[in-house]
Motif scaffolding. Sequence first.
Motif, short mmCIF file in Angstrom:
data_model
loop_
_atom_site.label_atom_id
_atom_site.label_comp_id
_atom_site.label_asym_id
_atom_site.label_seq_id
_atom_site.Cartn_x
_atom_site.Cartn_y
_atom_site.Cartn_z
N UNK A 121 29.39 6.40 26.11
CA UNK A 121 29.08 7.01 24.82
C UNK A 121 29.44 6.05 23.69
N UNK A 122 30.59 5.37 23.83
CA UNK A 122 31.00 4.41 22.79
C UNK A 122 30.03 3.24 22.70
N UNK A 151 23.63 2.17 18.52
CA UNK A 151 22.89 2.93 17.52
C UNK A 151 23.32 2.56 16.10
N UNK A 152 24.62 2.33 15.94
CA UNK A 152 25.13 1.93 14.63
C UNK A 152 24.57 0.58 14.22
N UNK A 153 24.54 -0.33 15.16
CA UNK A 153 23.98 -1.66 14.86
C UNK A 153 22.50 -1.59 14.57
N UNK A 154 21.81 -0.68 15.31
CA UNK A 154 20.37 -0.56 15.05
C UNK A 154 20.11 0.00 13.66
N UNK A 155 20.95 0.90 13.19
CA UNK A 155 20.76 1.46 11.85
C UNK A 155 21.09 0.45 10.77
N UNK A 202 31.54 -5.73 17.94
CA UNK A 202 31.13 -6.50 19.11
C UNK A 202 32.24 -6.57 20.16
N UNK A 203 33.50 -6.76 19.68
CA UNK A 203 34.63 -6.80 20.62
C UNK A 203 34.80 -5.44 21.30
N UNK A 204 34.73 -4.39 20.47
CA UNK A 204 34.87 -3.03 21.04
C UNK A 204 33.73 -2.75 22.02
N UNK A 205 32.51 -3.15 21.60
CA UNK A 205 31.33 -2.92 22.46
C UNK A 205 31.47 -3.64 23.80
#
Length: 218
Positions: A62-63, A69-73, A82-85
């Motif tokens: 989910x994260x 989705x946040x990056x796409x917006x 990016x580190x968290x992703x």
Amino acid sequence: MLQLLFLVLFAEGAAAFLLMVKIGPLRELVMRSIDQLKMGPSMVIVKTLACTALAIFLSSVFGVVKIQNKGAKLGTVTPMDQVIWGTQLLDASLLGFILFLGLVIDRMHRYLQKLTALKETIGSSRKEVEELQKENRTLKEKEERTSREMRILQEEASNLTQKSQRLNSELEEKERRAVSAEAHVASLQKQSEDLLLEYDRLLEDNQLLQTQALSFRG
């Protein structure tokens, strides 16, 4: 956290490999260990850990989806995101492999249990077949022995029948001889009676002649 996940993944991989490839007594050791994990309180702990890992996996997925989705917006992704992703993607991948290997190990464990039970059944069936074959051989030997005894008894019965027929023939011959002898004896008795009568008549004639001779002398 990552070290623990890698350790769990390595342990599951080793367990799956030992279940697939039989190396000495290691497969039996792994099977007994899994049996103990599925019994009593250990099973509750394993289910709890699996549910926790599944929850963390879903949260990580989910994260990852949320950051994408946040990056796409926004059209761009911050270095922190990016580190968290990357961290959450790695966690999700490791947890996904761990859950998948856990499921594979569980399926392999059940399969090997069924295979072991099937081998035991086949072994007992082979023993039963061997016992039936032994009983069949024993019955055949008894049947052959009985057949030999029957042939011997039939031969003895045939010999006794022939002997009985011979004795009956001899008995009939003796009976015929006895009847002939009785007839001969009866004939001899009749001849003896006739001779006695003739002897008595001759004695009377002799006495008469003697009487006549004495009268002539006188």
